[in-house]
Design a protein around this motif. Structure first.
Motif, PDB file in Angstrom:
ATOM      1  N   ASP A 114       0.704  -1.066  -0.037  1.00 20.45           N
ATOM      2  CA  ASP A 114       0.501  -0.165   0.035  1.00 20.45           C
ATOM      3  C   ASP A 114       1.300   1.393  -0.114  1.00 20.45           C
ATOM      4  O   ASP A 114       2.131   1.071   0.782  1.00 20.45           O
ATOM      5  CB  ASP A 114      -0.841  -0.347   1.214  1.00 20.45           C
ATOM      6  N   ARG A 115       0.002   2.292  -0.654  1.00 26.47           N
ATOM      7  CA  ARG A 115       1.322   3.585  -0.736  1.00 26.47           C
ATOM      8  C   ARG A 115       0.763   4.128   0.811  1.00 26.47           C
ATOM      9  O   ARG A 115      -0.571   4.959   0.942  1.00 26.47           O
ATOM     10  CB  ARG A 115       0.708   3.772  -2.240  1.00 26.47           C
ATOM     11  N   PRO A 116       1.071   5.384   1.277  1.00 27.64           N
ATOM     12  CA  PRO A 116       2.581   5.161   1.511  1.00 27.64           C
ATOM     13  C   PRO A 116       2.889   4.257   1.460  1.00 27.64           C
ATOM     14  O   PRO A 116       3.081   3.368   2.686  1.00 27.64           O
ATOM     15  CB  PRO A 116       3.287   6.129   1.495  1.00 27.64           C
ATOM     16  N   GLY A 117       5.082   3.700   1.392  1.00 29.50           N
ATOM     17  CA  GLY A 117       5.657   3.007   2.298  1.00 29.50           C
ATOM     18  C   GLY A 117       5.900   1.630   1.174  1.00 29.50           C
ATOM     19  O   GLY A 117       6.229   0.999   1.615  1.00 29.50           O
ATOM     20  N   GLY A 118       4.178   1.750  -0.521  1.00 32.32           N
ATOM     21  CA  GLY A 118       5.016   0.540  -0.763  1.00 32.32           C
ATOM     22  C   GLY A 118       6.391   0.776  -1.489  1.00 32.32           C
ATOM     23  O   GLY A 118       7.187   1.534  -1.760  1.00 32.32           O
ATOM     24  N   THR A 119       6.829  -0.384  -2.345  1.00 32.93           N
ATOM     25  CA  THR A 119       8.438  -0.851  -3.008  1.00 32.93           C
ATOM     26  C   THR A 119       7.518  -0.741  -4.909  1.00 32.93           C
ATOM     27  O   THR A 119       6.066  -1.243  -4.946  1.00 32.93           O
ATOM     28  CB  THR A 119       8.999  -1.822  -2.622  1.00 32.93           C
ATOM     29  N   GLN A 120       8.198   0.782  -5.279  1.00 28.22           N
ATOM     30  CA  GLN A 120       8.283   0.309  -6.652  1.00 28.22           C
ATOM     31  C   GLN A 120       9.274  -1.093  -7.627  1.00 28.22           C
ATOM     32  O   GLN A 120       9.949  -0.833  -6.707  1.00 28.22           O
ATOM     33  CB  GLN A 120       8.022   2.045  -7.762  1.00 28.22           C
ATOM     34  N   VAL A 121       8.119  -1.683  -8.537  1.00 33.91           N
ATOM     35  CA  VAL A 121       9.349  -2.490  -9.104  1.00 33.91           C
ATOM     36  C   VAL A 121       8.544  -2.538 -10.228  1.00 33.91           C
ATOM     37  O   VAL A 121       7.945  -2.086 -11.330  1.00 33.91           O
ATOM     38  CB  VAL A 121       8.591  -4.317  -8.445  1.00 33.91           C
ATOM     39  N   LEU A 122       9.524  -3.416 -11.240  1.00 32.16           N
ATOM     40  CA  LEU A 122       9.642  -3.592 -12.449  1.00 32.16           C
ATOM     41  C   LEU A 122       8.554  -4.448 -12.981  1.00 32.16           C
ATOM     42  O   LEU A 122       8.950  -5.748 -12.339  1.00 32.16           O
ATOM     43  CB  LEU A 122      10.399  -3.508 -12.890  1.00 32.16           C
ATOM     44  N   THR A 123       7.612  -4.308 -13.309  1.00 28.86           N
ATOM     45  CA  THR A 123       6.682  -5.260 -14.198  1.00 28.86           C
ATOM     46  C   THR A 123       6.479  -5.336 -15.067  1.00 28.86           C
ATOM     47  O   THR A 123       6.188  -6.611 -15.895  1.00 28.86           O
ATOM     48  CB  THR A 123       5.190  -4.740 -13.848  1.00 28.86           C
ATOM     49  N   GLY A 124       7.905  -4.677 -16.222  1.00 30.72           N
ATOM     50  CA  GLY A 124       7.757  -5.291 -17.817  1.00 30.72           C
ATOM     51  C   GLY A 124       7.927  -3.707 -18.612  1.00 30.72           C
ATOM     52  O   GLY A 124       8.891  -2.719 -18.089  1.00 30.72           O
ATOM     53  N   TYR A 125       7.973  -4.347 -20.178  1.00 36.90           N
ATOM     54  CA  TYR A 125       8.471  -3.387 -20.604  1.00 36.90           C
ATOM     55  C   TYR A 125       7.411  -2.872 -22.089  1.00 36.90           C
ATOM     56  O   TYR A 125       6.473  -4.217 -22.580  1.00 36.90           O
ATOM     57  CB  TYR A 125       9.781  -3.924 -21.315  1.00 36.90           C
ATOM     58  N   ARG A 126       6.900  -1.695 -22.204  1.00 35.55           N
ATOM     59  CA  ARG A 126       5.941  -1.294 -23.154  1.00 35.55           C
ATOM     60  C   ARG A 126       6.840  -0.698 -24.558  1.00 35.55           C
ATOM     61  O   ARG A 126       7.753  -0.129 -24.465  1.00 35.55           O
ATOM     62  CB  ARG A 126       4.834  -0.523 -22.962  1.00 35.55           C
ATOM     63  N   CYS A 127       6.799  -0.864 -25.761  1.00 36.70           N
ATOM     64  CA  CYS A 127       6.969  -0.278 -26.857  1.00 36.70           C
ATOM     65  C   CYS A 127       5.575  -0.114 -28.080  1.00 36.70           C
ATOM     66  O   CYS A 127       4.829  -0.653 -27.933  1.00 36.70           O
ATOM     67  CB  CYS A 127       7.370  -1.866 -27.957  1.00 36.70           C
ATOM     68  N   ASN A 128       6.016   1.107 -27.982  1.00 35.90           N
ATOM     69  CA  ASN A 128       4.742   2.257 -29.283  1.00 35.90           C
ATOM     70  C   ASN A 128       5.769   2.469 -30.356  1.00 35.90           C
ATOM     71  O   ASN A 128       6.849   2.882 -30.393  1.00 35.90           O
ATOM     72  CB  ASN A 128       4.207   3.045 -28.175  1.00 35.90           C
ATOM     73  N   ASN A 129       4.537   1.646 -31.826  1.00 29.98           N
ATOM     74  CA  ASN A 129       5.283   2.111 -32.502  1.00 29.98           C
ATOM     75  C   ASN A 129       4.146   2.843 -33.337  1.00 29.98           C
ATOM     76  O   ASN A 129       3.343   2.405 -33.094  1.00 29.98           O
ATOM     77  CB  ASN A 129       6.315   1.201 -33.697  1.00 29.98           C
ATOM     78  N   THR A 130       4.528   4.533 -34.504  1.00 27.82           N
ATOM     79  CA  THR A 130       3.344   4.870 -35.247  1.00 27.82           C
ATOM     80  C   THR A 130       3.505   4.814 -36.411  1.00 27.82           C
ATOM     81  O   THR A 130       4.811   5.400 -36.388  1.00 27.82           O
ATOM     82  CB  THR A 130       2.866   5.853 -34.701  1.00 27.82           C
ATOM     83  N   VAL A 131       2.895   4.660 -37.730  1.00 26.19           N
ATOM     84  CA  VAL A 131       3.540   5.087 -38.729  1.00 26.19           C
ATOM     85  C   VAL A 131       2.569   5.813 -38.795  1.00 26.19           C
ATOM     86  O   VAL A 131       1.235   6.038 -38.700  1.00 26.19           O
ATOM     87  CB  VAL A 131       3.713   4.389 -39.583  1.00 26.19           C
ATOM     88  N   THR A 132       2.226   7.235 -40.208  1.00 22.50           N
ATOM     89  CA  THR A 132       1.084   7.901 -40.927  1.00 22.50           C
ATOM     90  C   THR A 132       1.137   7.549 -42.285  1.00 22.50           C
ATOM     91  O   THR A 132       1.939   7.615 -43.079  1.00 22.50           O
ATOM     92  CB  THR A 132       2.229   8.914 -40.664  1.00 22.50           C
ATOM     93  N   ALA A 133       0.083   7.696 -42.529  1.00 22.33           N
ATOM     94  CA  ALA A 133      -0.145   7.273 -43.844  1.00 22.33           C
ATOM     95  C   ALA A 133      -0.897   7.906 -44.702  1.00 22.33           C
ATOM     96  O   ALA A 133      -2.052   9.103 -44.384  1.00 22.33           O
ATOM     97  CB  ALA A 133      -1.547   6.125 -43.954  1.00 22.33           C
ATOM     98  N   ARG A 134      -0.529   8.171 -45.841  1.00 24.06           N
ATOM     99  CA  ARG A 134      -1.483   9.740 -46.990  1.00 24.06           C
ATOM    100  C   ARG A 134      -2.354   8.667 -47.521  1.00 24.06           C
ATOM    101  O   ARG A 134      -2.086   7.701 -48.711  1.00 24.06           O
ATOM    102  CB  ARG A 134      -0.713  10.128 -47.656  1.00 24.06           C
ATOM    103  N   VAL A 135      -3.727   8.917 -47.587  1.00 19.30           N
ATOM    104  CA  VAL A 135      -4.296   8.280 -48.731  1.00 19.30           C
ATOM    105  C   VAL A 135      -4.779   9.049 -49.493  1.00 19.30           C
ATOM    106  O   VAL A 135      -5.647  10.164 -49.040  1.00 19.30           O
ATOM    107  CB  VAL A 135      -5.415   7.398 -47.387  1.00 19.30           C
ATOM    108  N   ARG A 136      -4.666   8.885 -51.065  1.00 18.00           N
ATOM    109  CA  ARG A 136      -5.028   9.827 -51.743  1.00 18.00           C
ATOM    110  C   ARG A 136      -6.208   9.250 -52.354  1.00 18.00           C
ATOM    111  O   ARG A 136      -6.539  10.134 -53.434  1.00 18.00           O
ATOM    112  CB  ARG A 136      -3.610   9.484 -53.119  1.00 18.00           C
ATOM    113  N   THR A 137      -6.772   8.287 -52.070  1.00 13.10           N
ATOM    114  CA  THR A 137      -8.609   8.182 -52.683  1.00 13.10           C
ATOM    115  C   THR A 137      -9.149   8.196 -51.335  1.00 13.10           C
ATOM    116  O   THR A 137      -9.146   7.022 -50.284  1.00 13.10           O
ATOM    117  CB  THR A 137      -8.494   7.453 -53.172  1.00 13.10           C
ATOM    118  N   VAL A 138      -9.365   9.476 -50.783  1.00  8.71           N
ATOM    119  CA  VAL A 138     -10.421   9.994 -49.889  1.00  8.71           C
ATOM    120  C   VAL A 138     -11.945   8.560 -49.273  1.00  8.71           C
ATOM    121  O   VAL A 138     -11.816   8.312 -48.175  1.00  8.71           O
ATOM    122  CB  VAL A 138     -11.232  11.104 -49.717  1.00  8.71           C
ATOM    123  N   SER A 139     -11.449   8.339 -50.284  1.00 10.40           N
ATOM    124  CA  SER A 139     -13.420   7.491 -49.745  1.00 10.40           C
ATOM    125  C   SER A 139     -12.412   5.946 -49.683  1.00 10.40           C
ATOM    126  O   SER A 139     -13.707   5.201 -48.869  1.00 10.40           O
ATOM    127  CB  SER A 139     -14.437   7.087 -51.650  1.00 10.40           C
TER     128      SER A 139
END
Length: 243
Positions: A114-139
């Motif tokens: 419980d906070r306060p007094g708890g301990t911060q621990v590593l639980t894992g890793y997170r990866c984010n990747n984003t690409v931007t695409a141009r759509v030339r036919t709007v429909s």
């Protein structure tokens, strides 16, 4: 005899030259320059806005993955993003219209106790990747979003409509802005009882394309509805008219 006559003539010429020089330097002989007066100006800003149908849309597709190690999170993300990019290309998006716009890999921490007094621990890793695409036919935008989501995209956003070649519309807006400035100046001149005689100065104008941003609603069993609406092209110019 001739020598004395020549010397007398020479002396007379010298004296006459000195007299003329003195007269030329007298203050009353100097002509005053015409005073420079500031031009009489009417200064106005001209504005114009044109609404047109967009012929291009940019969409951002993100993939978020988690893992117990950084390598695991990154490898899972790479596999899924490769599937998303392949789906975009299969849907008609060219490779040159797909660009990575964000990538991050970072540790994720949690708390034990419980906070306060708890301990911060590593639980894992997170990866984010984003690409931007141009759509030339709007429909096709809705169909392309569906394809990316089905391939593993976990985030869709940044949907902005625009123009592939905005210059003709920008030039049209600038011309309308000049007409607007002249109209304003004529109204002001008429109210003041004067007549416009010419253009003294036109400052550089600018024209911008205001992309319309939309949010995608990703549905499970139907194509994502995307309404393109219109985009606005705004122009402004500064003009000084003489009267």
């Amino acid at each position: 005899m001739h020598e004395r006559l020549r010397n007398a003539i020479l002396a007379s010429v010298i004296v006459a030259s000195l007299v003329l020089a003195v007269v030329a330097l007298r203050p009353e002989s100097v002509q005053a320059e015409d005073p420079v007066t500031d031009p009489r100006l009417i200064s106005v800003n001209g504005e114009a806005t044109i609404a047109v149908k967009p012929d291009m849309v940019t969409v951002s597709f993100g993939v978020e993955t988690n893992g117990s190690t950084a390598k695991e999170a990154q490898q899972a993300n790479t596999s899924r993003m490769n599937s998303v990019i392949a789906a975009l290309k299969a849907a008609g998006i060219k490779a040159e219209d797909i660009q990575t716009s964000n990538f991050s890999l970072y540790p994720v921490y949690g708390w034990e106790g419980d906070r306060p007094g708890g301990t911060q621990v590593l639980t894992g890793y997170r990866c984010n990747n984003t690409v931007t695409a141009r759509v030339r036919t709007v429909s096709n935008t809705g169909t392309i979003i569906d394809a990316a989501v089905n391939a593993g995209a976990t985030n869709v956003g940044g949907i902005i409509f625009g123009l592939q070649n905005p210059e003709p519309t920008q030039n049209e807006a600038l011309a309308l802005a000049v007409e607007n400035a002249r109209s304003k100046a004529e109204v002001m001149a008429k109210a003041a009882g004067v007549t416009i005689t010419g253009i003294y100065k036109i400052s550089d104008g600018y024209a911008t394309v205001g992309g319309f941003e939309s949010a995608a609603r990703v549905l499970k069993d139907a194509s994502t509805p995307i309404e393109s609406g219109t985009v606005t092209v705004r122009a402004t110019v500064r003009m000084d008219f003489t009267f």
